[in-house]
Design an enzyme around this catalytic site. Structure first.
Site, PDB file in Angstrom:
ATOM      1  N   GLU A  17     -12.416  -9.429 -60.575  1.00  0.00           N
ATOM      2  CA  GLU A  17     -11.548  -9.748 -59.352  1.00  0.00           C
ATOM      3  C   GLU A  17     -11.859 -11.113 -58.924  1.00  0.00           C
ATOM      4  OE1 GLU A  17     -10.801  -6.607 -56.443  1.00  0.00           O
ATOM      5  OE2 GLU A  17     -11.668  -8.030 -54.941  1.00  0.00           O
ATOM      6  N   TYR A  49      -5.347 -10.129 -51.678  1.00  0.00           N
ATOM      7  CA  TYR A  49      -4.040 -10.525 -50.898  1.00  0.00           C
ATOM      8  C   TYR A  49      -4.645 -10.826 -49.360  1.00  0.00           C
ATOM      9  CZ  TYR A  49       0.271 -10.802 -48.557  1.00  0.00           C
ATOM     10  OH  TYR A  49       1.823 -11.028 -48.178  1.00  0.00           O
ATOM     11  N   HIS A  76      -2.831  -7.694 -55.522  1.00  0.00           N
ATOM     12  CA  HIS A  76      -2.877  -6.891 -54.283  1.00  0.00           C
ATOM     13  C   HIS A  76      -1.827  -7.254 -53.419  1.00  0.00           C
ATOM     14  CE1 HIS A  76      -7.622  -6.456 -55.070  1.00  0.00           C
ATOM     15  NE2 HIS A  76      -6.853  -6.410 -56.083  1.00  0.00           N
ATOM     16  N   ARG A 106      -3.296  -0.892 -47.380  1.00  0.00           N
ATOM     17  CA  ARG A 106      -3.100  -1.256 -46.037  1.00  0.00           C
ATOM     18  C   ARG A 106      -3.589  -2.589 -45.671  1.00  0.00           C
ATOM     19  NH1 ARG A 106      -6.307   1.370 -41.040  1.00  0.00           N
ATOM     20  NH2 ARG A 106      -7.618  -0.332 -41.695  1.00  0.00           N
ATOM     21  N   ALA A 124      -1.078   2.585 -46.833  1.00  0.00           N
ATOM     22  CA  ALA A 124      -0.980   2.191 -47.873  1.00  0.00           C
ATOM     23  C   ALA A 124      -0.088   3.121 -48.941  1.00  0.00           C
ATOM     24  CB  ALA A 124      -2.398   2.153 -48.861  1.00  0.00           C
ATOM     25  N   TYR A 143     -12.838   5.268 -51.133  1.00  0.00           N
ATOM     26  CA  TYR A 143     -13.917   5.136 -50.787  1.00  0.00           C
ATOM     27  C   TYR A 143     -14.934   5.887 -50.852  1.00  0.00           C
ATOM     28  CZ  TYR A 143     -10.902   1.598 -48.621  1.00  0.00           C
ATOM     29  OH  TYR A 143      -9.794   0.644 -48.472  1.00  0.00           O
ATOM     30  N   HIS A 147     -13.922   5.901 -45.860  1.00  0.00           N
ATOM     31  CA  HIS A 147     -13.249   4.841 -45.006  1.00  0.00           C
ATOM     32  C   HIS A 147     -14.049   4.679 -43.855  1.00  0.00           C
ATOM     33  CE1 HIS A 147     -10.417   2.198 -43.040  1.00  0.00           C
ATOM     34  NE2 HIS A 147     -10.413   1.399 -44.205  1.00  0.00           N
TER      35      HIS A 147
HETATM   36  P1  FAD Z   1      -5.039   3.530 -46.108  1.00  0.00           P
HETATM   37  O1  FAD Z   1      -5.062   4.183 -47.673  1.00  0.00           O
HETATM   38  O2  FAD Z   1      -3.795   3.184 -45.238  1.00  0.00           O
HETATM   39  O3  FAD Z   1      -6.231   4.013 -45.514  1.00  0.00           O
HETATM   40  C1  FAD Z   1      -6.702   3.554 -43.939  1.00  0.00           C
HETATM   41  C2  FAD Z   1      -7.389   4.531 -43.202  1.00  0.00           C
HETATM   42  O4  FAD Z   1      -6.320   5.646 -42.750  1.00  0.00           O
HETATM   43  C3  FAD Z   1      -8.472   5.380 -43.836  1.00  0.00           C
HETATM   44  O5  FAD Z   1      -9.188   5.903 -42.971  1.00  0.00           O
HETATM   45  C4  FAD Z   1      -7.381   6.731 -44.295  1.00  0.00           C
HETATM   46  O6  FAD Z   1      -8.404   7.957 -44.282  1.00  0.00           O
HETATM   47  C5  FAD Z   1      -6.385   6.804 -43.229  1.00  0.00           C
HETATM   48  N1  FAD Z   1      -5.092   7.262 -43.841  1.00  0.00           N
HETATM   49  C6  FAD Z   1      -4.567   6.685 -44.998  1.00  0.00           C
HETATM   50  N2  FAD Z   1      -3.257   7.080 -45.219  1.00  0.00           N
HETATM   51  C7  FAD Z   1      -3.119   7.909 -43.978  1.00  0.00           C
HETATM   52  C8  FAD Z   1      -1.758   8.491 -43.509  1.00  0.00           C
HETATM   53  N3  FAD Z   1      -0.939   8.354 -44.327  1.00  0.00           N
HETATM   54  N4  FAD Z   1      -2.000   9.062 -42.121  1.00  0.00           N
HETATM   55  C9  FAD Z   1      -3.045   8.765 -41.413  1.00  0.00           C
HETATM   56  N5  FAD Z   1      -4.256   8.415 -41.898  1.00  0.00           N
HETATM   57  C10 FAD Z   1      -4.136   7.893 -43.141  1.00  0.00           C
HETATM   58  N6  FAD Z   1      -7.916  -5.985 -48.014  1.00  0.00           N
HETATM   59  C11 FAD Z   1      -7.333  -7.019 -48.012  1.00  0.00           C
HETATM   60  O7  FAD Z   1      -6.903  -7.373 -46.850  1.00  0.00           O
HETATM   61  N7  FAD Z   1      -6.816  -7.634 -49.291  1.00  0.00           N
HETATM   62  C12 FAD Z   1      -7.194  -7.086 -50.480  1.00  0.00           C
HETATM   63  O8  FAD Z   1      -6.681  -7.815 -51.392  1.00  0.00           O
HETATM   64  C13 FAD Z   1      -7.945  -6.130 -50.392  1.00  0.00           C
HETATM   65  N8  FAD Z   1      -8.561  -5.603 -51.689  1.00  0.00           N
HETATM   66  C14 FAD Z   1      -9.252  -4.402 -51.652  1.00  0.00           C
HETATM   67  C15 FAD Z   1      -9.572  -3.774 -53.055  1.00  0.00           C
HETATM   68  C16 FAD Z   1     -10.275  -2.663 -53.061  1.00  0.00           C
HETATM   69  C17 FAD Z   1     -10.598  -1.898 -54.441  1.00  0.00           C
HETATM   70  C18 FAD Z   1     -10.482  -2.068 -51.976  1.00  0.00           C
HETATM   71  C19 FAD Z   1     -11.439  -0.674 -51.751  1.00  0.00           C
HETATM   72  C20 FAD Z   1     -10.323  -2.513 -50.581  1.00  0.00           C
HETATM   73  C21 FAD Z   1      -9.755  -3.799 -50.670  1.00  0.00           C
HETATM   74  N9  FAD Z   1      -9.376  -4.087 -49.374  1.00  0.00           N
HETATM   75  C22 FAD Z   1      -8.491  -5.451 -49.185  1.00  0.00           C
HETATM   76  C23 FAD Z   1      -9.670  -3.875 -48.151  1.00  0.00           C
HETATM   77  C24 FAD Z   1      -8.827  -2.642 -47.600  1.00  0.00           C
HETATM   78  O9  FAD Z   1      -7.452  -3.175 -47.228  1.00  0.00           O
HETATM   79  C25 FAD Z   1      -9.251  -1.928 -46.344  1.00  0.00           C
HETATM   80  O10 FAD Z   1     -10.482  -1.098 -46.632  1.00  0.00           O
HETATM   81  C26 FAD Z   1      -8.482  -1.240 -45.257  1.00  0.00           C
HETATM   82  O11 FAD Z   1      -9.139  -0.792 -44.082  1.00  0.00           O
HETATM   83  C27 FAD Z   1      -8.076   0.174 -45.907  1.00  0.00           C
HETATM   84  O12 FAD Z   1      -6.964  -0.104 -46.820  1.00  0.00           O
HETATM   85  P2  FAD Z   1      -6.398   1.137 -47.522  1.00  0.00           P
HETATM   86  O13 FAD Z   1      -5.476   0.825 -48.678  1.00  0.00           O
HETATM   87  O14 FAD Z   1      -7.444   2.198 -48.044  1.00  0.00           O
HETATM   88  O15 FAD Z   1      -5.656   2.045 -46.382  1.00  0.00           O
END
Ligand code: FAD
Length: 290
Positions: A17, A49, A76, A106, A124, A143, A147
């Site tokens: 990465e 990103y 991303h 997200r 997301a 996670y 999370h």
């Molecule tokens: P989501 O999947 O939306 O989850 C966020 C929270 O909401 C979780 O607690 C989940 O349980 C809950 N949730 C999920 N879907 C729903 C739904 N439909 N309704 C209600 N609750 C829900 N961040 C950046 O800014 N840029 C990056 O490039 C970046 N790269 C990453 C790469 C990896 C491999 C990882 C593990 C994380 C990365 N992150 C990045 C951090 C990430 O954006 C954060 O951890 C963020 O807080 C959650 O993103 P997510 O996509 O998992 O969100």
């Protein structure tokens, strides 16, 4: 090539990465770091990103450079800071640049910015669905320790199913330092019917200050073995670096031996760390894939 296709062809993937620079002046340095990583022939390189205050505009550009070096790229994209129309604009730039793989996220919620998420693009899974409909190979984050915003791991796994239902092709984990956390998580998600390939995110700890930063970022559990390494070698950067690389190597060998589908190394734009880890595991990975 899509990551799904590579996963069909190989038992275990190795990926790295990079993150875009915080300042535009450092753009060429990042491209050079990516080029050095490409020389190790990883299965793909991902480009973050906007994470940690890095410039968002460069994600597509750096991913496109990685493609031009002959390595598959994973760009991303986050909901944070984008409306659906803005996300679609970035998606069309990705298509123009022949990017086939996107990690739908997200995004971290920046402190002090009111309403960083639009109501229409709040998780997301919404972004993953848009990307799937546009024909991309789509990844999502997961996670092993839950999370931080979820009340418990079970709730987080229930929410993970939204991404799977949106068509996510593979998952990449948050960093973890105790492999048992991952093994128990894999068991839990499979028993909930989640069977997409999971790539294990490994963060090599090469200086002791990183530990507190990483715990803050990811809330990861730090095993006593890693804490002892940091305590013992915090005053000796070279020893700390060597011990941190050995710890990450040990984690990776155990994961590969236990059939994990991929190792994604958070290389933090440091090709030399990736090179050393690669040297420690290249024959092991080749043996698994032969
Ligand atoms: P989501 O999947 O939306 O989850 C966020 C929270 O909401 C979780 O607690 C989940 O349980 C809950 N949730 C999920 N879907 C729903 C739904 N439909 N309704 C209600 N609750 C829900 N961040 C950046 O800014 N840029 C990056 O490039 C970046 N790269 C990453 C790469 C990896 C491999 C990882 C593990 C994380 C990365 N992150 C990045 C951090 C990430 O954006 C954060 O951890 C963020 O807080 C959650 O993103 P997510 O996509 O998992 O969100």
């Amino acid at each position: 090539m899509t990551i799904s296709k590579i996963l069909e062809q190989k038992k275990t993937l190795l990926s790295f990465e990079v993150f875009p620079p915080k300042q535009q002046a450092n753009f060429e340095n990042t491209v050079n770091a990516a080029k050095e990583l490409c020389n190790l022939n990883p299965d793909f390189i991902s480009v973050t990103y906007g994470a940690g205050g890095t410039t968002r505009e460069n994600t597509v550009e750096i991913a496109s450079k990685i493609l031009s070096f002959g390595t598959p790229a994973l760009a991303h994209l986050t909901c944070v800071g984008n409306t659906i129309d803005e996300a679609k604009n970035i998606i069309s730039q990705m298509k123009k640049n022949k990017i086939e793989n996107v990690l739908a996220l997200r995004g971290d919620i920046p402190q002090g910015i009111p309403n960083p998420l639009s109501n229409e693009l709040d998780h997301a899974n919404v972004l993953a669905k848009i990307l799937k409909d546009e024909g991309f190979c789509v990844g999502g984050a997961c996670y092993p320790e839950g999370h931080p915003e979820s009340h418990n791991r079970q709730e987080d796994i229930d929410n993970l199913k939204y991404k799977i239902d949106a068509g996510v092709d593979f998952l990449t984990t948050q960093m973890f330092f105790d492999n048992n956390m991952l093994y128990s998580y894999l068991y839990q998600i499979q028993s909930k019917g989640i069977h997409v390939p999971v790539l294990a995110g490994i963060m090599p700890i090469t200086n002791s200050n990183q530990v507190s930063k990483m715990v803050k970022l990811s809330s990861a559990y730090i095993p006593a073995k890693l804490l002892s390494i940091c305590d013992r070698f915090s005053e000796n950067p070279e020893a700390m670096r060597q011990a941190g690389i050995a710890y990450a190597t040990d984690q990776i060998i155990d994961l590969i031996s236990n059939g994990v589908r991929g190792i994604h190394i958070y290389t933090m734009n440091k090709p030399s760390v990736a090179q050393e880890i690669y040297k420690n595991v290249d024959k092991i990975i080749s043996a698994i894939n032969s």
